[in-house]
Design a protein around this motif. Structure first.
Motif, PDB file in Angstrom:
ATOM      1  N   PHE A   5       0.816  -1.214   0.000  1.00 42.83           N
ATOM      2  CA  PHE A   5       0.000   0.000   0.000  1.00 42.83           C
ATOM      3  C   PHE A   5       0.853   1.269   0.000  1.00 42.83           C
ATOM      4  O   PHE A   5       0.505   2.256  -0.649  1.00 42.83           O
ATOM      5  N   LYS A   6       1.970   1.239   0.699  1.00 41.48           N
ATOM      6  CA  LYS A   6       2.865   2.401   0.741  1.00 41.48           C
ATOM      7  C   LYS A   6       3.399   2.717  -0.663  1.00 41.48           C
ATOM      8  O   LYS A   6       3.418   3.869  -1.085  1.00 41.48           O
ATOM      9  N   GLU A   7       3.803   1.682  -1.380  1.00 43.78           N
ATOM     10  CA  GLU A   7       4.290   1.866  -2.748  1.00 43.78           C
ATOM     11  C   GLU A   7       3.153   2.301  -3.671  1.00 43.78           C
ATOM     12  O   GLU A   7       3.364   3.102  -4.583  1.00 43.78           O
ATOM     13  N   GLU A   8       1.960   1.798  -3.431  1.00 44.60           N
ATOM     14  CA  GLU A   8       0.789   2.201  -4.223  1.00 44.60           C
ATOM     15  C   GLU A   8       0.509   3.688  -4.038  1.00 44.60           C
ATOM     16  O   GLU A   8       0.210   4.397  -4.999  1.00 44.60           O
ATOM     17  N   LEU A   9       0.632   4.177  -2.811  1.00 45.88           N
ATOM     18  CA  LEU A   9       0.433   5.606  -2.547  1.00 45.88           C
ATOM     19  C   LEU A   9       1.491   6.457  -3.248  1.00 45.88           C
ATOM     20  O   LEU A   9       1.171   7.498  -3.835  1.00 45.88           O
ATOM     21  N   THR A  12       0.821   6.365  -7.039  1.00 47.06           N
ATOM     22  CA  THR A  12      -0.355   7.175  -7.351  1.00 47.06           C
ATOM     23  C   THR A  12      -0.049   8.659  -7.213  1.00 47.06           C
ATOM     24  O   THR A  12      -0.494   9.465  -8.033  1.00 47.06           O
ATOM     25  N   ALA A  13       0.703   9.034  -6.182  1.00 52.40           N
ATOM     26  CA  ALA A  13       1.054  10.448  -5.989  1.00 52.40           C
ATOM     27  C   ALA A  13       1.846  10.984  -7.174  1.00 52.40           C
ATOM     28  O   ALA A  13       1.554  12.079  -7.679  1.00 52.40           O
ATOM     29  N   ALA A  54      -6.909  11.369  -7.197  1.00 50.56           N
ATOM     30  CA  ALA A  54      -6.380  10.342  -6.288  1.00 50.56           C
ATOM     31  C   ALA A  54      -7.504   9.457  -5.758  1.00 50.56           C
ATOM     32  O   ALA A  54      -7.357   8.228  -5.689  1.00 50.56           O
ATOM     33  N   LEU A  58      -7.449   5.555  -6.616  1.00 50.20           N
ATOM     34  CA  LEU A  58      -7.313   4.571  -5.535  1.00 50.20           C
ATOM     35  C   LEU A  58      -8.622   3.875  -5.173  1.00 50.20           C
ATOM     36  O   LEU A  58      -8.605   2.720  -4.735  1.00 50.20           O
TER      37      LEU A  58
END
Length: 167
Positions: A5-9, A12-13, A54, A58
């Motif tokens: 999830f951290k990498e997904e954020l 996405t950012a 975002a 997401l």
């Protein structure tokens, strides 16, 4: 591809941040040209558009695209090279995001014209023609490079954590 999830954020950012910035500039230039207030108009609309993008990415488009892709589209040919998976998902994401963000842009600017359907179709086509190459040729590679660098940097730390837990 993001692995948690951290990498997904992060992904996405970077992706949404760059796409929204360029697409906002593109749409403002199409509507008003490059006026004295061009940069101000882009920057004023940017925060809200980024938040909406975002949330759409997401919460709506991303999960939907991944579900459709991994349940109905992926095949052995695509599994041979990771880039095939990334490009297919990217194209699907662009189509979904252009669909929602074109509507968002029309609502925010109250650009409904004489015929709402034709105005939306025009907006959608013009945005797709810009967003698809932008994503595939510029923003996607930048976002994947940043994610790859982060993954390489955190990989040794994850390996050490795993080894210490096993010992």
């Amino acid at each position: 591809m993001p692995k948690n999830f951290k990498e997904e954020l992060l992904f996405t950012a970077v992706m949404a941040g760059l796409m929204v910035l360029v697409m906002a500039g593109y749409n403002i230039a199409l509507a008003d040209g490059f006026s004295n207030h061009f940069i101000r108009e882009v920057l004023v609309g940017y925060p809200l558009a980024l938040i909406v993008a975002a949330i759409c990415d997401l919460g709506i488009i991303g999960p939907g695209v991944k579900y459709i892709f991994f349940h109905f589209i992926i095949n052995d040919y695509m599994k041979k090279k990771q880039i095939r998976i990334a490009l297919t998902i990217s194209v699907m994401m662009v189509a979904g995001m252009v669909t929602l963000m074109s509507l968002f842009g029309m609502v925010v600017t109250q650009n409904f014209g004489g015929n709402i359907f034709l105005t939306y179709l025009h907006t959608w086509i013009f945005n797709l023609f810009m967003a698809l190459p932008l994503q595939l040729l510029i923003v996607g590679p930048i976002a994947r490079a940043i994610l790859g660098a982060v993954q390489k940097r955190t990989a040794p730390a994850e390996t050490l954590e795993t080894k210490s837990i096993e010992d």
